[in-house]
Motif scaffolding. Structure first.
Motif, PDB file in Angstrom:
ATOM      1  N   PHE A   1       0.847  -1.195   0.000  1.00  0.00           N
ATOM      2  CA  PHE A   1       0.000   0.000   0.000  1.00  0.00           C
ATOM      3  C   PHE A   1       0.882   1.244   0.000  1.00  0.00           C
ATOM      4  CE2 PHE A   1      -2.298   3.381   2.194  1.00  0.00           C
ATOM      5  CZ  PHE A   1      -3.544   3.351   1.591  1.00  0.00           C
ATOM      6  N   LEU A   2       0.671   2.155  -0.966  1.00  0.00           N
ATOM      7  CA  LEU A   2       1.522   3.330  -1.129  1.00  0.00           C
ATOM      8  C   LEU A   2       0.956   4.545  -0.396  1.00  0.00           C
ATOM      9  CD1 LEU A   2       2.561   3.155  -4.899  1.00  0.00           C
ATOM     10  CD2 LEU A   2       3.978   2.651  -2.897  1.00  0.00           C
ATOM     11  N   ILE A   3       1.837   5.283   0.231  1.00  0.00           N
ATOM     12  CA  ILE A   3       1.499   6.563   0.859  1.00  0.00           C
ATOM     13  C   ILE A   3       2.252   7.642   0.099  1.00  0.00           C
ATOM     14  CG2 ILE A   3       1.559   7.913   2.983  1.00  0.00           C
ATOM     15  CD1 ILE A   3       1.700   5.260   4.514  1.00  0.00           C
ATOM     16  N   ASP A   4       1.519   8.478  -0.632  1.00  0.00           N
ATOM     17  CA  ASP A   4       2.123   9.529  -1.456  1.00  0.00           C
ATOM     18  C   ASP A   4       2.161  10.824  -0.651  1.00  0.00           C
ATOM     19  OD1 ASP A   4       2.949  11.349  -3.359  1.00  0.00           O
ATOM     20  OD2 ASP A   4       1.705  10.507  -4.952  1.00  0.00           O
ATOM     21  N   LEU A   5       3.362  11.343  -0.396  1.00  0.00           N
ATOM     22  CA  LEU A   5       3.539  12.564   0.387  1.00  0.00           C
ATOM     23  C   LEU A   5       3.483  13.831  -0.460  1.00  0.00           C
ATOM     24  CD1 LEU A   5       6.419  11.320   2.709  1.00  0.00           C
ATOM     25  CD2 LEU A   5       3.961  11.338   3.178  1.00  0.00           C
ATOM     26  N   GLY A   6       3.366  13.668  -1.771  1.00  0.00           N
ATOM     27  CA  GLY A   6       3.253  14.833  -2.645  1.00  0.00           C
ATOM     28  C   GLY A   6       4.547  15.136  -3.380  1.00  0.00           C
ATOM     29  N   SER A   7       4.415  15.764  -4.527  1.00  0.00           N
ATOM     30  CA  SER A   7       5.563  16.030  -5.398  1.00  0.00           C
ATOM     31  C   SER A   7       6.514  17.075  -4.830  1.00  0.00           C
ATOM     32  CB  SER A   7       5.073  16.480  -6.784  1.00  0.00           C
ATOM     33  OG  SER A   7       4.271  17.649  -6.670  1.00  0.00           O
ATOM     34  N   GLU A   8       6.082  17.855  -3.824  1.00  0.00           N
ATOM     35  CA  GLU A   8       6.953  18.878  -3.241  1.00  0.00           C
ATOM     36  C   GLU A   8       7.910  18.291  -2.210  1.00  0.00           C
ATOM     37  OE1 GLU A   8       6.944  21.818  -4.482  1.00  0.00           O
ATOM     38  OE2 GLU A   8       5.129  21.570  -5.685  1.00  0.00           O
ATOM     39  N   VAL A   9       7.764  16.998  -1.906  1.00  0.00           N
ATOM     40  CA  VAL A   9       8.576  16.333  -0.884  1.00  0.00           C
ATOM     41  C   VAL A   9       9.627  15.444  -1.537  1.00  0.00           C
ATOM     42  CG1 VAL A   9       8.532  14.699   1.048  1.00  0.00           C
ATOM     43  CG2 VAL A   9       6.694  16.372   0.776  1.00  0.00           C
ATOM     44  N   ASP A  10      10.833  15.452  -0.990  1.00  0.00           N
ATOM     45  CA  ASP A  10      11.924  14.603  -1.475  1.00  0.00           C
ATOM     46  C   ASP A  10      12.623  14.006  -0.251  1.00  0.00           C
ATOM     47  OD1 ASP A  10      14.117  13.398  -2.560  1.00  0.00           O
ATOM     48  OD2 ASP A  10      14.791  15.106  -3.743  1.00  0.00           O
ATOM     49  N   ILE A  11      12.251  12.781   0.105  1.00  0.00           N
ATOM     50  CA  ILE A  11      12.820  12.130   1.286  1.00  0.00           C
ATOM     51  C   ILE A  11      14.157  11.488   0.926  1.00  0.00           C
ATOM     52  CG2 ILE A  11      12.519  10.308   3.005  1.00  0.00           C
ATOM     53  CD1 ILE A  11       9.525  10.640   2.717  1.00  0.00           C
ATOM     54  N   GLU A  12      15.179  11.781   1.715  1.00  0.00           N
ATOM     55  CA  GLU A  12      16.475  11.137   1.520  1.00  0.00           C
ATOM     56  C   GLU A  12      16.627   9.923   2.421  1.00  0.00           C
ATOM     57  OE1 GLU A  12      19.733  13.845   1.731  1.00  0.00           O
ATOM     58  OE2 GLU A  12      18.975  15.127   0.124  1.00  0.00           O
ATOM     59  N   THR A  13      16.294  10.058   3.691  1.00  0.00           N
ATOM     60  CA  THR A  13      16.355   8.925   4.611  1.00  0.00           C
ATOM     61  C   THR A  13      15.177   8.986   5.573  1.00  0.00           C
ATOM     62  OG1 THR A  13      17.752  10.104   6.212  1.00  0.00           O
ATOM     63  CG2 THR A  13      18.869   8.782   4.540  1.00  0.00           C
ATOM     64  N   LEU A  14      14.662   7.821   5.922  1.00  0.00           N
ATOM     65  CA  LEU A  14      13.607   7.699   6.916  1.00  0.00           C
ATOM     66  C   LEU A  14      13.954   6.504   7.798  1.00  0.00           C
ATOM     67  CD1 LEU A  14      10.761   8.609   7.934  1.00  0.00           C
ATOM     68  CD2 LEU A  14       9.822   6.827   6.453  1.00  0.00           C
ATOM     69  N   THR A  15      14.143   6.774   9.084  1.00  0.00           N
ATOM     70  CA  THR A  15      14.586   5.727  10.003  1.00  0.00           C
ATOM     71  C   THR A  15      13.593   5.591  11.152  1.00  0.00           C
ATOM     72  OG1 THR A  15      16.893   6.271   9.506  1.00  0.00           O
ATOM     73  CG2 THR A  15      16.475   4.921  11.457  1.00  0.00           C
ATOM     74  N   LEU A  16      13.097   4.365  11.353  1.00  0.00           N
ATOM     75  CA  LEU A  16      12.222   4.061  12.481  1.00  0.00           C
ATOM     76  C   LEU A  16      13.009   3.242  13.494  1.00  0.00           C
ATOM     77  CD1 LEU A  16      10.157   4.707  10.141  1.00  0.00           C
ATOM     78  CD2 LEU A  16       8.593   3.148  11.297  1.00  0.00           C
ATOM     79  N   GLU A  17      13.199   3.811  14.665  1.00  0.00           N
ATOM     80  CA  GLU A  17      13.869   3.143  15.767  1.00  0.00           C
ATOM     81  C   GLU A  17      12.890   3.045  16.919  1.00  0.00           C
ATOM     82  OE1 GLU A  17      17.226   5.596  16.559  1.00  0.00           O
ATOM     83  OE2 GLU A  17      18.361   4.901  14.796  1.00  0.00           O
ATOM     84  N   PRO A  18      13.112   2.117  17.862  1.00  0.00           N
ATOM     85  CA  PRO A  18      12.193   2.014  18.995  1.00  0.00           C
ATOM     86  C   PRO A  18      11.983   3.362  19.689  1.00  0.00           C
ATOM     87  CG  PRO A  18      13.675   0.138  18.982  1.00  0.00           C
ATOM     88  CD  PRO A  18      14.158   1.074  17.907  1.00  0.00           C
ATOM     89  N   GLY A  19      10.749   3.858  19.614  1.00  0.00           N
ATOM     90  CA  GLY A  19      10.394   5.087  20.311  1.00  0.00           C
ATOM     91  C   GLY A  19      10.589   6.373  19.558  1.00  0.00           C
TER      92      GLY A  19
END
Length: 236
Positions: free
Chosen positions: A206-224
């Motif tokens: 399932f895709l979540i589109d944040l919009g064309s104005e956004v450019d994510i380089e890194t996304l990190t999920l750590e505990p908490g």
């Protein structure tokens, strides 16, 4: 000299854009000749304890370049105003407690509710709602737990007859493009402590589109906590 005029105007403008900020530092780079034309080569912003449109952010560092403002009006005491789109590079940290505080605001609560509605519409979970009718859905007590590379969403589903069902979804989250995130191997869990649950195959990918104005380089999920680096275009 011009920087000394612009700095408080930028701080005042930034504070007007947020509901709360505990600590705010602004650094403007550029010579007087550039600044006099209303062109700011670079602005660096560091803030802590920010609340923006109901979103609670622990720390945020932003750098905007090629900024054009209405300097002539600022000198006359008018509010600062952006004249063009500003590309901004930034880092932000959001802790679990602040993420759940953000769920009390419509911006995030509506997004999470929309995701859960899509879940209840799927064939894998159609039995969780009475008749699967969207108008019968009443989700309360939204909550999110942040784990290593995964999120666990929970809510109380109140049926039209008044019965309460605990809805718990655990899913991986990965970046698939500059502005798209993807759910991986989502599961419906019988309770928060469960290690395994019912696979929700219809929502895998399932895709979540944040919009064309956004450019994510890194996304990190750590505990908490969630840490993100990327770029966004700020539109006047």
């Amino acid at each position: 000299m011009i920087s000394s005029v612009l700095s408080p105007a930028v701080r005042l403008w930034l504070r007007s854009q947020v509901e709360q900020v505990d600590q705010l530092e602004v650094e403007i780079e550029g010579g007087d000749r550039q600044l006099l034309t209303g062109h700011i080569p670079q602005v660096s912003i560091s803030a802590q304890g920010v609340i923006y449109q109901g979103l609670h952010l622990s720390c945020i560092d932003l750098t905007g370049t090629g900024i054009r403002v209405n300097l002539g009006q600022v000198i006359k005491g008018k509010p600062l105003r952006l004249l063009e789109v500003v590309p901004v590079w930034g880092e932000l940290l959001m802790r679990e407690a602040e993420l759940n505080d953000s769920l009390k605001a419509p911006l995030l609560a509506n997004a999470v509710t929309e995701f859960l509605v899509n879940l209840l519409r799927s064939s894998d979970a159609s039995g969780l709602a009475e008749g699967g009718e969207e108008q019968s859905l009443n989700l309360q007590n939204l909550s999110i737990l942040i784990g290593a590379n995964q999120l666990t969403l929970s809510a109380d589903l109140i049926s039209v007859s008044g019965e309460t069902t605990l809805l718990v979804i655990r899913t991986g989250l990965e970046q698939v493009s500059e502005h798209e995130l993807q759910l991986t191997h989502p599961q419906w869990l019988p309770h928060l402590q469960a290690k395994r649950g019912l696979p929700l195959n219809d929502l895998h990918g399932f895709l979540i589109d944040l919009g064309s104005e956004v450019d994510i380089e890194t996304l990190t999920l750590e505990p908490g906590q969630i840490f993100c680096q990327g770029k966004i275009n700020v539109i006047p």
